[in-house]
Design an enzyme around this catalytic site. Structure first.
Site, PDB file in Angstrom:
ATOM      1  N   LYS A  85      -0.102  25.654 -15.587  1.00 46.45           N
ATOM      2  CA  LYS A  85      -1.322  26.792 -15.439  1.00 46.45           C
ATOM      3  C   LYS A  85      -2.345  26.580 -16.286  1.00 46.45           C
ATOM      4  O   LYS A  85      -4.031  25.920 -16.550  1.00 46.45           O
ATOM      5  CB  LYS A  85      -1.390  28.171 -14.752  1.00 46.45           C
ATOM      6  CG  LYS A  85       0.133  27.929 -13.840  1.00 46.45           C
ATOM      7  CD  LYS A  85      -0.613  29.626 -13.514  1.00 46.45           C
ATOM      8  CE  LYS A  85       0.019  30.777 -14.601  1.00 46.45           C
ATOM      9  NZ  LYS A  85       1.630  30.449 -14.769  1.00 46.45           N
ATOM     10  N   ARG A 131      -1.389  38.438  -8.716  1.00 47.58           N
ATOM     11  CA  ARG A 131      -0.228  37.963  -9.064  1.00 47.58           C
ATOM     12  C   ARG A 131       0.668  38.865  -8.122  1.00 47.58           C
ATOM     13  O   ARG A 131       1.826  38.673  -7.799  1.00 47.58           O
ATOM     14  CB  ARG A 131       0.435  38.855 -10.492  1.00 47.58           C
ATOM     15  CG  ARG A 131       0.729  37.505 -11.466  1.00 47.58           C
ATOM     16  CD  ARG A 131       0.654  37.990 -12.330  1.00 47.58           C
ATOM     17  NE  ARG A 131       1.550  37.185 -13.485  1.00 47.58           N
ATOM     18  CZ  ARG A 131       1.105  36.430 -14.435  1.00 47.58           C
ATOM     19  NH1 ARG A 131      -0.238  36.144 -14.826  1.00 47.58           N
ATOM     20  NH2 ARG A 131       1.675  35.519 -15.387  1.00 47.58           N
ATOM     21  N   ARG A 149       6.197  25.729 -27.029  1.00 43.26           N
ATOM     22  CA  ARG A 149       5.224  26.364 -26.625  1.00 43.26           C
ATOM     23  C   ARG A 149       4.362  26.965 -27.855  1.00 43.26           C
ATOM     24  O   ARG A 149       5.143  28.163 -28.767  1.00 43.26           O
ATOM     25  CB  ARG A 149       3.999  27.198 -25.505  1.00 43.26           C
ATOM     26  CG  ARG A 149       2.894  27.456 -26.057  1.00 43.26           C
ATOM     27  CD  ARG A 149       2.468  27.347 -25.009  1.00 43.26           C
ATOM     28  NE  ARG A 149       3.800  28.807 -24.100  1.00 43.26           N
ATOM     29  CZ  ARG A 149       2.778  29.459 -22.749  1.00 43.26           C
ATOM     30  NH1 ARG A 149       2.234  29.361 -22.030  1.00 43.26           N
ATOM     31  NH2 ARG A 149       3.359  31.203 -22.667  1.00 43.26           N
ATOM     32  N   ARG A 154       3.955  32.732 -28.735  1.00 40.47           N
ATOM     33  CA  ARG A 154       3.599  34.226 -28.167  1.00 40.47           C
ATOM     34  C   ARG A 154       4.834  34.758 -28.392  1.00 40.47           C
ATOM     35  O   ARG A 154       5.857  34.633 -28.527  1.00 40.47           O
ATOM     36  CB  ARG A 154       3.382  34.123 -26.612  1.00 40.47           C
ATOM     37  CG  ARG A 154       1.436  33.651 -26.489  1.00 40.47           C
ATOM     38  CD  ARG A 154       1.086  33.387 -25.325  1.00 40.47           C
ATOM     39  NE  ARG A 154       1.936  33.906 -23.810  1.00 40.47           N
ATOM     40  CZ  ARG A 154       1.677  33.835 -22.510  1.00 40.47           C
ATOM     41  NH1 ARG A 154       0.846  33.110 -22.200  1.00 40.47           N
ATOM     42  NH2 ARG A 154       2.350  34.488 -21.716  1.00 40.47           N
ATOM     43  N   ARG A 187      10.266  37.396 -17.132  1.00 48.44           N
ATOM     44  CA  ARG A 187       8.809  36.599 -16.240  1.00 48.44           C
ATOM     45  C   ARG A 187       9.565  36.440 -14.947  1.00 48.44           C
ATOM     46  O   ARG A 187       8.352  36.259 -14.097  1.00 48.44           O
ATOM     47  CB  ARG A 187       8.241  35.934 -17.225  1.00 48.44           C
ATOM     48  CG  ARG A 187       7.005  36.709 -18.878  1.00 48.44           C
ATOM     49  CD  ARG A 187       7.784  36.102 -19.732  1.00 48.44           C
ATOM     50  NE  ARG A 187       6.231  35.292 -19.773  1.00 48.44           N
ATOM     51  CZ  ARG A 187       5.985  34.181 -20.764  1.00 48.44           C
ATOM     52  NH1 ARG A 187       6.484  33.887 -21.868  1.00 48.44           N
ATOM     53  NH2 ARG A 187       5.434  33.164 -20.237  1.00 48.44           N
TER      54      ARG A 187
HETATM   55  P1  AP5 Z   1       1.383  26.416 -20.017  1.00 44.51           P
HETATM   56  O1  AP5 Z   1       0.460  25.334 -18.983  1.00 44.51           O
HETATM   57  O2  AP5 Z   1       0.962  27.084 -20.729  1.00 44.51           O
HETATM   58  O3  AP5 Z   1       2.014  27.050 -18.838  1.00 44.51           O
HETATM   59  P2  AP5 Z   1       1.378  28.443 -18.081  1.00 44.51           P
HETATM   60  O4  AP5 Z   1       1.738  27.981 -16.627  1.00 44.51           O
HETATM   61  O5  AP5 Z   1      -0.237  28.764 -18.386  1.00 44.51           O
HETATM   62  O6  AP5 Z   1       2.070  30.030 -18.775  1.00 44.51           O
HETATM   63  P3  AP5 Z   1       2.392  30.989 -18.990  1.00 44.51           P
HETATM   64  O7  AP5 Z   1       3.267  31.522 -20.107  1.00 44.51           O
HETATM   65  O8  AP5 Z   1       0.974  31.226 -19.212  1.00 44.51           O
HETATM   66  O9  AP5 Z   1       1.864  31.316 -17.370  1.00 44.51           O
HETATM   67  P4  AP5 Z   1       2.279  33.432 -17.245  1.00 44.51           P
HETATM   68  O10 AP5 Z   1       2.179  32.957 -16.289  1.00 44.51           O
HETATM   69  O11 AP5 Z   1       4.249  33.583 -17.651  1.00 44.51           O
HETATM   70  O12 AP5 Z   1       2.021  34.077 -18.919  1.00 44.51           O
HETATM   71  P5  AP5 Z   1       0.118  34.865 -18.590  1.00 44.51           P
HETATM   72  O13 AP5 Z   1      -0.427  34.670 -19.637  1.00 44.51           O
HETATM   73  O14 AP5 Z   1      -0.488  34.833 -17.036  1.00 44.51           O
HETATM   74  O15 AP5 Z   1       2.611  25.452 -20.177  1.00 44.51           O
HETATM   75  C1  AP5 Z   1       3.252  26.015 -21.850  1.00 44.51           C
HETATM   76  C2  AP5 Z   1       4.237  25.062 -22.185  1.00 44.51           C
HETATM   77  O16 AP5 Z   1       4.850  23.610 -21.832  1.00 44.51           O
HETATM   78  C3  AP5 Z   1       2.859  24.700 -23.197  1.00 44.51           C
HETATM   79  O17 AP5 Z   1       3.951  24.052 -24.567  1.00 44.51           O
HETATM   80  C4  AP5 Z   1       2.223  23.436 -22.715  1.00 44.51           C
HETATM   81  O18 AP5 Z   1       1.929  22.067 -24.264  1.00 44.51           O
HETATM   82  C5  AP5 Z   1       3.861  22.267 -22.019  1.00 44.51           C
HETATM   83  N1  AP5 Z   1       3.822  22.009 -20.841  1.00 44.51           N
HETATM   84  C6  AP5 Z   1       2.313  22.195 -19.805  1.00 44.51           C
HETATM   85  N2  AP5 Z   1       2.442  20.991 -18.533  1.00 44.51           N
HETATM   86  C7  AP5 Z   1       3.243  19.915 -19.106  1.00 44.51           C
HETATM   87  C8  AP5 Z   1       3.847  19.122 -17.734  1.00 44.51           C
HETATM   88  N3  AP5 Z   1       3.156  19.127 -17.291  1.00 44.51           N
HETATM   89  N4  AP5 Z   1       4.851  18.557 -18.859  1.00 44.51           N
HETATM   90  C9  AP5 Z   1       5.986  18.686 -20.238  1.00 44.51           C
HETATM   91  N5  AP5 Z   1       5.084  20.218 -21.086  1.00 44.51           N
HETATM   92  C10 AP5 Z   1       3.366  20.969 -20.505  1.00 44.51           C
HETATM   93  O19 AP5 Z   1       0.606  36.341 -18.299  1.00 44.51           O
HETATM   94  C11 AP5 Z   1       1.491  36.772 -19.754  1.00 44.51           C
HETATM   95  C12 AP5 Z   1       1.253  38.207 -19.412  1.00 44.51           C
HETATM   96  O20 AP5 Z   1       0.659  38.902 -19.159  1.00 44.51           O
HETATM   97  C13 AP5 Z   1       2.368  38.581 -18.018  1.00 44.51           C
HETATM   98  O21 AP5 Z   1       3.791  38.641 -18.171  1.00 44.51           O
HETATM   99  C14 AP5 Z   1       1.973  40.128 -17.760  1.00 44.51           C
HETATM  100  O22 AP5 Z   1       2.727  41.210 -18.070  1.00 44.51           O
HETATM  101  C15 AP5 Z   1       0.166  39.742 -18.371  1.00 44.51           C
HETATM  102  N6  AP5 Z   1      -0.154  40.175 -16.781  1.00 44.51           N
HETATM  103  C16 AP5 Z   1      -0.997  38.712 -16.876  1.00 44.51           C
HETATM  104  N7  AP5 Z   1      -1.986  39.035 -15.749  1.00 44.51           N
HETATM  105  C17 AP5 Z   1      -1.831  39.461 -15.111  1.00 44.51           C
HETATM  106  C18 AP5 Z   1      -2.096  40.059 -13.334  1.00 44.51           C
HETATM  107  N8  AP5 Z   1      -2.806  39.369 -12.928  1.00 44.51           N
HETATM  108  N9  AP5 Z   1      -1.085  41.476 -13.616  1.00 44.51           N
HETATM  109  C19 AP5 Z   1      -0.253  41.770 -14.122  1.00 44.51           C
HETATM  110  N10 AP5 Z   1      -0.150  41.706 -15.509  1.00 44.51           N
HETATM  111  C20 AP5 Z   1      -0.624  40.309 -15.701  1.00 44.51           C
HETATM  112 ZN    ZN Z   2      -1.346  30.374 -19.517  1.00 51.03          ZN
END
Ligand code: AP5
Ligand code: ZN
Ligand code: ZN
Length: 213
Positions: free
Chosen positions: A13, A88, A127, A160, A171
């Site tokens: 994402k 979410r 990452r 992170r 997660r």
């Molecule tokens: P990347 O694009 O960074 O992945 P992502 O989908 O953004 O994954 P996240 O880990 O950021 O998602 P998340 O939902 O767990 O975290 P969030 O910050 O939202 O890609 C990952 C890696 O793979 C990178 O190194 C990239 O280079 C590589 N990659 C990407 N695409 C690739 C491809 N096609 N091929 C190969 N490699 C690739 O949330 C964190 C925390 O915040 C949650 O756990 C929760 O506690 C809280 N939180 C956030 N939003 C909410 C909400 N709405 N409600 C409640 N709690 C929330």
């Molecule tokens: Zn993300």
């Protein structure tokens, strides 16, 4: 356009967001990035959110709905937005619908980053991110030009705190239990586009463009 990106941790994402933003000129709101900034700044919001985030659990609906409500007031978000990591839970999705209804708008498209859980550990543990911009790198799949350094600003990259194999398990559990029902919620509205998120980033972007054309 008003877009939502849904997918498990590491599904890409955050990687696709800047590309979509550049292409369609939207505001990018990532609740995870906003919460991490609040934690780093030790704001009251950050203090409340930290414990759940460190454990890989979801932060309470009220807190995240509050930050989205506030962030959506930005002038740059009036003509369209990309929501990355929100909603979410079904409650968050309902609240978002209410917010948009008041403005006479609605969500246009939900991009579902479909991917097998087994691929995600390698993506998450390799990452590195640039905290202030949210740019993601990967030691193997998307290495920066200079190891440990952001390509654009030259600033240091960090890992992170929740990017361990251990926390990833929680997660993923939260994703399957609380967030997958959100995909069904939007399926019923007929606005979900499924992506093959296991493909290389360029191919995923091509699928995004097709879904939005
Ligand atoms: P990347 O694009 O960074 O992945 P992502 O989908 O953004 O994954 P996240 O880990 O950021 O998602 P998340 O939902 O767990 O975290 P969030 O910050 O939202 O890609 C990952 C890696 O793979 C990178 O190194 C990239 O280079 C590589 N990659 C990407 N695409 C690739 C491809 N096609 N091929 C190969 N490699 C690739 O949330 C964190 C925390 O915040 C949650 O756990 C929760 O506690 C809280 N939180 C956030 N939003 C909410 C909400 N709405 N409600 C409640 N709690 C929330
Ligand atoms: Zn993300
Ligand atoms: Zn599942």
């Amino acid at each position: 356009k008003r877009l939502i990106l849904i997918g498990p941790p590491g599904s890409g994402k955050g990687t696709q967001s800047p590309l979509i933003k550049d292409e369609y000129c939207l505001c990018h709101l990532a609740t995870g990035d906003m919460l991490r900034a609040a934690v780093a700044a030790k704001t009251p919001l950050g203090v409340k959110a930290k414990e759940a985030m460190d454990k890989g659990e979801l932060v309470s609906d009220d807190l995240v709905v509050g930050i989205i409500d506030e962030a959506m007031k930005k002038p740059s978000c009036q003509n369209g937005f990309i929501l990355d990591g929100f909603p979410r839970t079904v409650v968050q999705a309902q609240k978002l619908d209410e917010m948009l209804e008041k403005k006479g708008t609605k969500v246009d498209k939900v991009l579902n980053f479909a991917i097998d859980d087994a691929i995600l550990e390698e993506r998450i543990t390799g990452r590195w991110i640039h905290p202030s911009s949210g740019r993601s790198y990967h030691t193997k799949f998307a290495p920066p030009k200079v190891p440990g350094v952001d390509d654009v600003t030259g600033e240091p990259l960090i890992q992170r705190k929740d990017d361990t194999a251990e926390v990833l398990k929680s997660r993923l559990e939260a994703f399957h239990r609380q967030t997958e029902p959100v995909i069904d919620y939007y399926y019923k509205k007929g606005i979900v586009a499924n992506l093959h998120a296991e493909k290389p980033p360029k191919e995923v972007m091509a699928e995004v463009q097709k879904a939005l054309s």
